[in-house]
Design a protein around this motif. Structure first.
Motif: not given
Length: 304
Positions: A283, A285-286, A288-289
């Motif tokens: 995703t 968010d994943e 981005s991290d």
């Protein structure tokens, strides 16, 4: 256009007895009439002396020659009368102490001001003596120096032939690296990772970097911008997510960092279709991290 009036006829040459004046204004010799152009009336001639219609008052500073009339003066009311040229006004005479000393003083003062302005201009143009590279060095192969451990956990299949390039110049050192990301079961790349490192050695990239990345969403429709703290002097996460499940859309994310005069970007991109073998992509968010984690590690390694 009307015709100018004819000039008055010249009077008859003088004789022993002055004829009456033909002009409509008082004769220069008429008592109480006053002289022409505001001069005082002429003194009456001695008894028995002939009266001359050409008699004019004597100009100050211009002596009249015996037997000759003084310089002719324009008659009042003459339509052809024109003012004489204005005198040329020269510089005032030098006072006590002489003007040469003042000229030398002003010249010295002007030279001092010009010298100060020149020095200020050189300082502004030259700028800082040394670029703020914050301790970074440019590797000969950015792909070998790039840490993307977080992405390797998601995409364990190693790309055996990544694309790389390098530029080394007095003004800029630049390294590029492009890696294909694949999962074990995939035949073709499932995603792509791109990194770029720039060491600006002549100009400060700060203002342009901020303008380009902080305002990225203003010039690119559909992109979101997030300010990231704790990485370099400033960092921005730019993303665009149009995925719908794992069968359509695309996912794009870039983490752009500036540290001093050094800029670094790491970009992830994936394009999904029903033909892809990857049915469980990460995703936003994943991703981005992972970008934040691997960027911190890479920048720390490039300072060693």
């Amino acid at each position: 256009m009307s015709t100018p009036p004819e000039p008055p006829q010249q009077p008859t040459p003088p004789s022993d007895t002055a004829p009456p004046s033909a002009y409509p204004y008082p004769s220069p010799q008429s008592p109480g009439a006053g002289g022409p152009l505001g001069f005082p009336p002429a003194a009456p001639a001695p008894q028995g002396a002939p009266q001359s219609v050409y008699a004019q008052p004597t100009l100050v500073g211009v002596p009249a020659q015996p037997g000759q009339p003084g310089p002719p003066q324009p008659q009042p009311g003459n339509p052809y009368l024109q003012p004489g040229p204005y005198p040329v006004v020269g510089p005032p005479p030098a006072g006590r102490g002489g003007g040469a000393g003042k000229a030398v003083l002003w010249a010295a003062l002007g030279a001092l001001v010009a010298s100060a302005a020149w020095a200020a201009g050189v300082f502004l143009i030259a700028g800082p003596d040394k670029a703020d590279l914050a301790g970074y060095t440019s590797p000969s192969n950015l792909c070998n120096a790039l840490d993307y451990s977080s992405f390797k956990q998601e995409y364990p299949d190693n790309d055996g032939s990544p694309t790389r390039n390098r530029l080394e110049d007095d003004a800029l050192d630049e390294g590029l690296c492009s890696i294909s990301l694949k999962k074990t079961a995939s035949t073709y790349a499932d995603a792509y990772l791109y990194a770029q490192l720039d060491l600006h050695k002549k100009t400060d990239p700060g203002p342009e970097f901020t303008a380009a990345w902080k305002n990225y969403g203003d010039s690119h429709t559909g992109y979101d911008v997030e300010t990231v703290t704790g990485i370099g002097d400033e960092a921005y996460l730019v993303s665009n997510d149009t995925t719908s499940g794992s069968s359509s859309g695309s996912l794009y994310a870039t983490l752009a960092v500036r540290d001093g005069w050094v800029t670094y970007t790491m970009t992830y991109s994936a394009y999904y279709s029903s033909y892809d073998a990857d049915k469980d992509p990460p995703t936003l968010d994943e991703v981005s991290d992972m970008l934040k984690t691997d960027t911190r590690t890479t920048l720390a390694d490039l300072k060693d």
